[in-house]
Motif scaffolding. Structure first.
Motif, mmCIF file in Angstrom:
data_model
loop_
_atom_site.group_PDB
_atom_site.id
_atom_site.type_symbol
_atom_site.label_atom_id
_atom_site.label_comp_id
_atom_site.label_asym_id
_atom_site.label_seq_id
_atom_site.Cartn_x
_atom_site.Cartn_y
_atom_site.Cartn_z
ATOM 1 N N PRO A 194 0.788 -1.359 0.086
ATOM 2 C CA PRO A 194 0.062 0.069 -0.087
ATOM 3 C C PRO A 194 0.916 1.310 0.036
ATOM 4 N N LEU A 220 2.197 1.611 -3.546
ATOM 5 C CA LEU A 220 1.256 2.044 -4.530
ATOM 6 C C LEU A 220 0.526 3.504 -4.335
ATOM 7 N N GLY A 259 -1.839 4.319 -2.208
ATOM 8 C CA GLY A 259 -3.339 4.347 -1.675
ATOM 9 C C GLY A 259 -4.034 3.726 -2.840
ATOM 10 N N ARG A 260 -3.643 3.292 -3.810
ATOM 11 C CA ARG A 260 -4.388 2.496 -5.044
ATOM 12 C C ARG A 260 -4.615 0.952 -4.407
ATOM 13 N N ALA A 261 -5.577 0.333 -4.859
ATOM 14 C CA ALA A 261 -5.729 -1.041 -4.641
ATOM 15 C C ALA A 261 -4.539 -1.840 -5.300
ATOM 16 N N THR A 268 -2.724 -9.423 -4.247
ATOM 17 C CA THR A 268 -3.624 -9.554 -2.862
ATOM 18 C C THR A 268 -3.344 -11.148 -2.444
#
Length: 105
Positions: free
Chosen positions: A27, A30, A32-34, A40
């Protein structure tokens, strides 16, 4: 190469810290992007995989060789009972009794 008891625990702590760092780095990197779905899925499975590897190693390893004995059967019985959704305390109790019974033979 034989590891001492202290070295094994340092290795476990180091791997746990590495797992936490990798989980936190995604996180942050990235912004804050998924995370992508494949990443994942891998990250979610890291801790259970590490725990499983430690259990298998502690159950099957005897020094520098592999061994199967009463303790292995006990862990297998507990795993089977938990897989069949039996209560944890009952699974542990049955595994202890099976292991003790086999060692008594």
């Amino acid at each position: 190469m034989t590891l001492t008891y202290a070295q094994v625990w340092w290795l476990i702590l180091g791997l746990a810290a590495l797992t936490a760092l990798i989980k936190a780095a995604g996180p942050v990197l990235l912004g804050g992007r998924a995370l992508p779905a494949p990443v994942t899925r891998v990250i979610v499975l890291m801790a259970p995989t590490l725990l499983s590897a430690l259990v298998v190693t502690s159950v099957l390893a005897a020094g520098r060789s592999w061994s199967v004995g009463a303790h292995t059967v006990g862990v297998a019985v507990a795993a089977l009972m938990l897989w069949r959704r039996c209560p944890l305390v009952l699974s542990v109790l049955v595994a202890v009794l099976v292991t003790a019974g086999l060692r008594a033979l």
